[in-house]
Design an enzyme around this catalytic site. Structure first.
Site, short mmCIF file in Angstrom:
data_model
loop_
_atom_site.label_atom_id
_atom_site.label_comp_id
_atom_site.label_asym_id
_atom_site.label_seq_id
_atom_site.Cartn_x
_atom_site.Cartn_y
_atom_site.Cartn_z
N ASN A 223 0.69 -1.12 -0.12
CA ASN A 223 0.01 -0.06 0.06
C ASN A 223 0.94 1.14 0.09
OD1 ASN A 223 0.47 0.86 2.84
ND2 ASN A 223 -0.37 -1.28 3.18
N ASP A 293 -4.39 -6.25 5.20
CA ASP A 293 -5.39 -6.96 5.92
C ASP A 293 -5.34 -8.55 5.24
OD1 ASP A 293 -6.28 -5.11 7.24
OD2 ASP A 293 -7.55 -4.21 5.89
N LYS A 351 -12.92 0.66 16.58
CA LYS A 351 -11.92 -0.08 16.68
C LYS A 351 -11.24 0.01 18.17
CE LYS A 351 -9.58 -0.07 12.11
NZ LYS A 351 -8.40 0.72 11.46
N LYS A 355 -10.71 -3.56 19.65
CA LYS A 355 -9.40 -4.16 19.74
C LYS A 355 -8.77 -3.97 21.14
CE LYS A 355 -8.26 -3.57 14.96
NZ LYS A 355 -7.49 -3.58 13.69
#
Ligand code: FMN
Length: 421
Positions: A223, A293, A351, A355
């Site tokens: 990326n 991912d 998140k 997480k």
């Protein structure tokens, strides 16, 4: 308290130039010291002015050059006592036999020798002379006196000399001298940061950059992450007194000063190294890396040949590094990052909870002026419930400034938790 070790704009150096052939090297020395951000004022003896003009040093240092002691006009400007107080370091380069002798004898018959007696600042001398003059008993005796008086003597180098002799007496290269000055201030600032910095004594692990997921031996999925934000945070944590390990994906950035860097490529490797760092000891884990991912289910052993109009590559989910670390029994303070293109705050807050992070910094990468390749960033930081701080907006600023604000946010959260325990 935090210190930016990359700039020295609050440090004042007096470069004193005396009458030696190496005086020409001092012009480059001024340039290098200025490049490092030091404020430089040049003092020249009469002897020095026979080798190089004050005008050269005035142009390079951006300040008028100090040459006279018994001159009412010069004293009315920045007098010798004021100059002596202004200096954080006096570097005499080149230092002639004559000036060394004057220092040793305690004479005060010109501006430099008077400054030497009037200053509290550390004094460094870089002797440069003919090898026989260097070896002369009087010179060695005088140098010993200077060492006893607390002066730092930079040893001359051996080699061929301007006079044709070969031996000890050459002034080290100006780049080398400038680095020695820089390192001296680095170490001094680091010592203070390690004691009083916002993250003094903390061990910080930071992931940064993209990951690369191999398709075959020559191709990969990755990326646009450049790693700039993570590297800036590593530098800011180091400046705040932390011991910093940076787990860097493939990026072309220089390692910040004082930071331990470990290069990794794939998400699996990044997780392995993160777990290893956790075992070694980690108080704060900051996950800025843009971890892929998914990875290719089966990496081809050989280069995939072009054939047919379509190629299907099957992907499998990568482990979630930050969530994995947050689940560990002895977990560090966890800082996550969320780069989103829409519903930024909503996703980030989600998140944080999902997480089990302590803090999450989110930014909107759909904005062209911030994020990924940009040198600027703007963020919103959310804190886990136990910190009772909810959120903090970090206005658009350079990534260095954002990094500094993040360090402050981490410190505040840690501090708050201690207070409320
Ligand atoms: C061409 C030339 C080169 C010199 N090179 C040096 C030198 O490299 N080192 C040194 O200590 N003296 C050297 N000297 C002698 C000094 O210039 C002399 O001792 C002078 O008095 C130094 O004064 P100052 O220390 O006030 O600058 C040289 C003299 C001349 C004429």
């Amino acid at each position: 308290m935090s210190f930016d070790l990359s700039v020295f704009s609050n440090k004042n150096i007096i470069l004193a130039v005396t009458g030696g052939i190496a005086a020409y090297k001092s012009a480059i020395l001024v340039r290098r010291l200025k490049d490092y951000g030091f404020n430089v004022r040049v003092v020249m003896t009469k002897g020095a002015q026979a080798f190089i003009t004050p005008l050269t040093f005035q142009a390079l240092s951006g300040n008028s050059v100090h040459t006279e002691l018994l001159d009412p006009e010069a004293e009315a400007g920045m007098g010798h006592i004021e100059l002596a107080r202004w200096a954080d370091l006096i570097l005499v380069a080149p230092a002639s036999c004559d000036t060394i002798a004057k220092f040793a004898a305690g004479l005060a018959d010109d501006l430099l020798s008077t400054l030497y007696l009037a200053t509290k600042a550390p004094v460094w001398v870089a002797p440069a002379m003919n090898q026989q003059m260097w070896a002369a008993k009087a010179t060695q005796r005088n140098l010993n006196t200077l060492v006893e008086d607390g002066v730092h003597v930079i040893m001359p180098e051996a080699g061929s000399q301007a006079c044709g002799d070969v031996g000890l007496g050459r002034m080290p290269e100006p780049e080398d001298l400038a680095d020695q000055v820089k390192n001296y201030f680095h170490q001094a600032q680091r010592a203070i940061a390690e004691k009083f910095g916002l993250l003094a004594g903390k061990r910080v692990v930071i992931t940064a950059g993209p990951t690369r997921e191999a398709i075959d031996p020559v191709r990969y999925i990755s990326n646009h992450s450049t790693g700039k934000m993570g590297f800036a945070i590593a530098a800011a944590c180091y400046s705040a007194g932390a011991k910093v390990t940076l787990l860097a994906g493939p990026v072309s950035l220089d390692t910040p000063n004082g930071v331990r860097r470990i290069n990794v490529s794939s998400a699996i490797k990044m997780l392995d190294e993160s777990m290893h760092q956790l075992e070694e000891g980690c108080d704060i884990f900051i996950a800025t890396a843009a971890v892929a991912d998914y990875r290719v289910a089966e990496v081809s052993e050989h280069k995939i040949k072009k054939a047919g109009d379509e190629l299907n590559v099957s992907l499998v989910k990568n482990p979630d590094i930050v969530a994995t670390i947050a689940q560990q029994e002895k977990r560090p303070f966890m800082v996550g990052f969320a780069a989103e293109t829409r519903n930024v705050e909503e996703y980030a807050a989600g998140k944080l909870v999902a997480k089990k992070l302590d803090m999450i910094a989110c930014n909107d990468v759909s904005r062209a002026d911030i994020g990924f390749a940009s040198d600027q960033n703007a963020m919103t930081v959310f804190f886990a419930e136990q910190y009772q701080m909810q959120k903090r907006d970090l206005e658009k600023a350079s990534k260095q400034e954002i990094a500094q604000q993040l360090v402050e946010a981490i410190h505040d959260a840690l501090h708050h938790e201690i207070e409320t325990v």
